[in-house]
Design a protein around this motif. Structure first.
Motif, mmCIF file in Angstrom:
data_model
loop_
_atom_site.group_PDB
_atom_site.id
_atom_site.type_symbol
_atom_site.label_atom_id
_atom_site.label_comp_id
_atom_site.label_asym_id
_atom_site.label_seq_id
_atom_site.Cartn_x
_atom_site.Cartn_y
_atom_site.Cartn_z
ATOM 1 N N LEU A 86 0.827 -1.207 0.000
ATOM 2 C CA LEU A 86 0.000 0.000 0.000
ATOM 3 C C LEU A 86 0.864 1.260 0.000
ATOM 4 O O LEU A 86 0.584 2.216 -0.726
ATOM 5 C CB LEU A 86 -0.938 0.012 1.206
ATOM 6 C CG LEU A 86 -2.173 -0.858 1.118
ATOM 7 C CD1 LEU A 86 -2.850 -0.965 2.484
ATOM 8 C CD2 LEU A 86 -3.146 -0.327 0.088
ATOM 9 N N ASP A 87 1.924 1.256 0.806
ATOM 10 C CA ASP A 87 2.837 2.405 0.846
ATOM 11 C C ASP A 87 3.512 2.617 -0.504
ATOM 12 O O ASP A 87 3.615 3.744 -0.989
ATOM 13 C CB ASP A 87 3.885 2.216 1.937
ATOM 14 C CG ASP A 87 3.304 2.310 3.342
ATOM 15 O OD1 ASP A 87 2.216 2.905 3.506
ATOM 16 O OD2 ASP A 87 3.941 1.785 4.270
ATOM 17 N N GLU A 88 3.958 1.521 -1.111
ATOM 18 C CA GLU A 88 4.597 1.595 -2.432
ATOM 19 C C GLU A 88 3.592 2.087 -3.481
ATOM 20 O O GLU A 88 3.919 2.913 -4.334
ATOM 21 C CB GLU A 88 5.131 0.220 -2.814
ATOM 22 C CG GLU A 88 5.954 0.213 -4.072
ATOM 23 C CD GLU A 88 6.524 -1.164 -4.364
ATOM 24 O OE1 GLU A 88 6.486 -1.565 -5.545
ATOM 25 O OE2 GLU A 88 7.001 -1.830 -3.429
ATOM 26 N N PHE A 89 2.390 1.593 -3.401
ATOM 27 C CA PHE A 89 1.305 2.015 -4.287
ATOM 28 C C PHE A 89 1.111 3.525 -4.202
ATOM 29 O O PHE A 89 1.031 4.216 -5.220
ATOM 30 C CB PHE A 89 0.033 1.261 -3.873
ATOM 31 C CG PHE A 89 -1.253 1.727 -4.484
ATOM 32 C CD1 PHE A 89 -1.518 1.550 -5.825
ATOM 33 C CD2 PHE A 89 -2.230 2.309 -3.687
ATOM 34 C CE1 PHE A 89 -2.733 1.955 -6.378
ATOM 35 C CE2 PHE A 89 -3.440 2.709 -4.220
ATOM 36 C CZ PHE A 89 -3.683 2.537 -5.576
ATOM 37 N N LEU A 90 1.064 4.056 -2.990
ATOM 38 C CA LEU A 90 0.881 5.495 -2.802
ATOM 39 C C LEU A 90 2.028 6.299 -3.395
ATOM 40 O O LEU A 90 1.823 7.366 -3.962
ATOM 41 C CB LEU A 90 0.723 5.813 -1.312
ATOM 42 C CG LEU A 90 -0.651 5.499 -0.749
ATOM 43 C CD1 LEU A 90 -0.641 5.488 0.775
ATOM 44 C CD2 LEU A 90 -1.673 6.497 -1.266
ATOM 45 N N GLN A 91 3.241 5.781 -3.276
ATOM 46 C CA GLN A 91 4.406 6.461 -3.838
ATOM 47 C C GLN A 91 4.362 6.518 -5.355
ATOM 48 O O GLN A 91 4.810 7.483 -5.966
ATOM 49 C CB GLN A 91 5.702 5.748 -3.407
ATOM 50 C CG GLN A 91 5.989 5.834 -1.932
ATOM 51 C CD GLN A 91 6.409 7.230 -1.516
ATOM 52 O OE1 GLN A 91 6.957 7.991 -2.299
ATOM 53 N NE2 GLN A 91 6.115 7.580 -0.284
ATOM 54 N N LYS A 92 3.817 5.478 -5.961
ATOM 55 C CA LYS A 92 3.824 5.361 -7.427
ATOM 56 C C LYS A 92 2.574 5.930 -8.094
ATOM 57 O O LYS A 92 2.490 5.961 -9.316
ATOM 58 C CB LYS A 92 3.973 3.899 -7.829
ATOM 59 C CG LYS A 92 5.325 3.312 -7.482
ATOM 60 C CD LYS A 92 5.419 1.876 -7.917
ATOM 61 C CE LYS A 92 6.788 1.305 -7.643
ATOM 62 N NZ LYS A 92 6.886 -0.096 -8.076
ATOM 63 N N LEU A 93 1.595 6.364 -7.300
ATOM 64 C CA LEU A 93 0.343 6.857 -7.863
ATOM 65 C C LEU A 93 0.529 8.143 -8.654
ATOM 66 O O LEU A 93 1.350 8.989 -8.299
ATOM 67 C CB LEU A 93 -0.653 7.167 -6.745
ATOM 68 C CG LEU A 93 -1.591 6.084 -6.306
ATOM 69 C CD1 LEU A 93 -2.480 6.611 -5.183
ATOM 70 C CD2 LEU A 93 -2.426 5.553 -7.430
ATOM 71 N N GLN A 94 -0.267 8.270 -9.691
ATOM 72 C CA GLN A 94 -0.342 9.536 -10.392
ATOM 73 C C GLN A 94 -0.900 10.555 -9.411
ATOM 74 O O GLN A 94 -1.751 10.238 -8.583
ATOM 75 C CB GLN A 94 -1.261 9.425 -11.611
ATOM 76 C CG GLN A 94 -0.791 8.456 -12.660
ATOM 77 C CD GLN A 94 -1.829 8.219 -13.760
ATOM 78 O OE1 GLN A 94 -2.931 8.715 -13.701
ATOM 79 N NE2 GLN A 94 -1.440 7.446 -14.755
#
Length: 111
Positions: A86-94
């Motif tokens: 989830l943390d990685e997802f947030l970092q990579k989000l547009q």
């Protein structure tokens, strides 16, 4: 009725990402946020949020990550891994991403 939850959004490179945090409290989410409900044979509930709102939701759900059955060491390891995703997802989000939180009913066989 059994429910599960899936989070999805697009990364900066356009990749669609799906994550299913098992510890999120579906009842609390549905009572706190205005999910759109769709009833076909099963009930599906959708919430579309921006990154800022998603962060707020994620933080509010963290209290459940090591509670109840999730105190077991195997769940701790799994939930820590999912939380890192989830943390990685947030970092990579547009930056202007719309994040979908989908709560869906599934056939548990428990009647």
């Amino acid at each position: 009725m059994a429910f599960a939850l899936r989070i999805s959004g697009k990364t900066k490179n356009g990749q669609e990402v799906y994550i299913e945090p098992s510890w999120w409290n579906i009842n609390e989410l549905r009572s706190t946020y205005d999910f759109k409900e769709e009833l076909d044979y099963y009930l599906d509930c959708y919430l579309y949020v921006d990154k800022k709102t998603f962060l707020k939701i994620k933080e509010s759900q963290d209290k459940y990550r090591r509670k109840g059955i999730y105190e077991d060491q195997l769940w701790i390891l799994e939930n820590d891994r999912t939380n890192s995703e989830l943390d990685e997802f947030l970092q990579k989000l547009q930056e202007d991403s719309q994040i979908t939180i989908w709560i869906y009913e599934w056939e548990s066989g428990l009647g």
